[in-house]
Design a protein around this motif. Structure first.
Motif, short mmCIF file in Angstrom:
data_model
loop_
_atom_site.label_atom_id
_atom_site.label_comp_id
_atom_site.label_asym_id
_atom_site.label_seq_id
_atom_site.Cartn_x
_atom_site.Cartn_y
_atom_site.Cartn_z
N UNK A 232 39.25 44.03 -6.56
CA UNK A 232 39.91 42.92 -5.88
C UNK A 232 39.04 41.69 -6.03
N UNK A 233 39.07 41.08 -7.21
CA UNK A 233 38.07 40.08 -7.57
C UNK A 233 38.42 38.67 -7.16
N UNK A 234 39.58 38.48 -6.50
CA UNK A 234 40.00 37.15 -6.08
C UNK A 234 40.74 37.25 -4.76
N UNK A 235 40.76 36.18 -3.97
CA UNK A 235 41.43 36.22 -2.66
C UNK A 235 42.90 36.61 -2.73
N UNK B 48 30.73 37.42 -9.00
CA UNK B 48 31.05 36.01 -9.27
C UNK B 48 31.72 35.79 -10.62
N UNK B 49 31.48 36.69 -11.58
CA UNK B 49 32.12 36.60 -12.89
C UNK B 49 32.95 37.87 -13.09
N UNK B 50 34.21 37.82 -12.69
CA UNK B 50 35.02 39.03 -12.58
C UNK B 50 35.21 39.76 -13.90
N UNK B 51 35.51 39.04 -14.98
CA UNK B 51 35.75 39.71 -16.27
C UNK B 51 34.48 40.38 -16.78
N UNK B 52 33.34 39.73 -16.58
CA UNK B 52 32.08 40.32 -17.00
C UNK B 52 31.77 41.56 -16.17
#
Length: 348
Positions: A41-44, A78-82
């Protein structure tokens, strides 16, 4: 194997919130996460899905409130794809190669071939004369490797990969199921000018005359050279060069159903998406990105750091660092201006 949030975060260089000793054994999308999963769940925008799930642990955005989300622990990404790249690697149990290094009894290996320490070779693999397989290579069932071919260390060949003769492949190579490397290039000639050559010189409205339609094969003797850390997708093909090798640079990533023709040179870290084709003897500079269903005609040069949009057709040389779109491909601002001009023509 289950892993703690603390260990996973350390592998990512990330921070944790709450209980870092929580064990997780699977990655999951927020709404489908179970109690033992690590929800991504990498974003609000995923907050409500996370609240509705049974997840106790998740990868969350900076500033997330664990209590409000119903979590006991989390990793901040902080860097979701990475973070996704690191987590999927850490949690990959790779069922295709779950056993110990070994050579299956049904594999057919020429007595002159050499197999490096720690290699794993599956059922019905065929390895030709004087081939060399690097240490810790993993070769799945029904793979064939031609004579005098070299496969680098820690390479992975998935089921049904076919590699021809005189192919050199560096370390860390990955080929997905059905990839074919080192097959003959599509290279033929006629005894006289072909209708393709005649068409280029023809006058408008004048039909082409009948030609001698016998096509004479030009054989592919040059093999293929592939650098380190290259990945090639399922059912993609890389043709052998005519008298020199087709060359793929370090770090190149090739998607499924991509065709690289004979004598092509791909610079380092190129990325080619699905159904892309690069025609014979064209050269792509470093870090070229080609969108899905795009193509490059033969004997062209595409400069470094070029982006070719999906479906674009490159018919002329492209300078460094340009984003091109359309057919024929042109700089993106020119292509968009042309579309706007056409739309204006249709307005009353």
């Amino acid at each position: 194997m289950p892993q703690t949030l603390k260990d996973l975060a350390a592998s990512l260089g990330a921070e944790t919130l709450g209980d870092a000793s929580l064990l997780v054994d699977r990655l999951a999308e927020p709404l489908e996460a179970r109690a033992g999963d690590l929800a991504l769940a990498v974003a609000p925008k995923f907050a409500e899905q996370l609240k509705a799930s049974a997840a106790r642990a998740a990868v969350v955005w900076a500033g997330a409130d664990l209590d409000a989300l119903g979590l006991d622990g989390a990793i901040i990404a902080p860097h979701s794809r990475l973070a996704m790249a690191g987590l999927t690697q850490a949690m990959d149990d790779n069922l295709a190669f779950s056993g110990e290094p070994s050579i299956h009894s049904s594999a057919v290996i020429d007595h002159t071939a050499s197999i490096g320490d720690g290699a794993q070779i599956g059922p019905f693999v065929v390895i030709g004369a004087q081939a060399r397989i690097g240490p810790n290579a993993r070769i799945a069932p029904h793979v064939s490797i031609g004579a005098e071919t070299i496969i680098g260390a820690s390479s992975t060949l998935h089921a049904g990969v076919k590699i021809g003769a005189r192919v050199f492949i560096g370390d860390g190579f990955i080929a997905q199921a059905g990839a074919v490397i080192g097959s003959d290039g599509f290279s033929f000639t006629t005894s006289g000018p072909s209708n393709v050559e005649r068409a280029v010189r023809s006058r408008p409205g004048v039909a082409l005359e009948p030609m001698d339609g016998t096509w004479h094969r030009i054989h592919s003797l040059g093999g293929v050279e592939i650098g380190d850390n290259v990945e090639i997708g399922a059912n993609s093909t890389v043709d052998a060069g005519t008298v020199r090798a087709t060359r793929i640079g370090n770090g190149v990533k090739i998607d499924n159903l991509v065709h690289i023709a004979h004598n092509v040179i791909l610079g380092e870290d190129c990325l080619l998406c699905a159904q892309t084709a690069v025609a014979g003897s064209s050269v792509l500079g470093a870090r070229v990105i080609m969108g899905g269903q795009s193509g490059v005609a033969d004997n062209l040069t595409v400069g470094r750091d070029v982006v070719v949009g999906g479906g674009a057709g490159v018919l002329v040389n492209i300078a460094d660092g340009i984003f091109v779109l359309g057919y024929p491909a042109q700089p993106s601002h020119e292509y968009r201006a042309g579309l706007k001009a056409v739309r204006r023509l249709t307005k009353p």
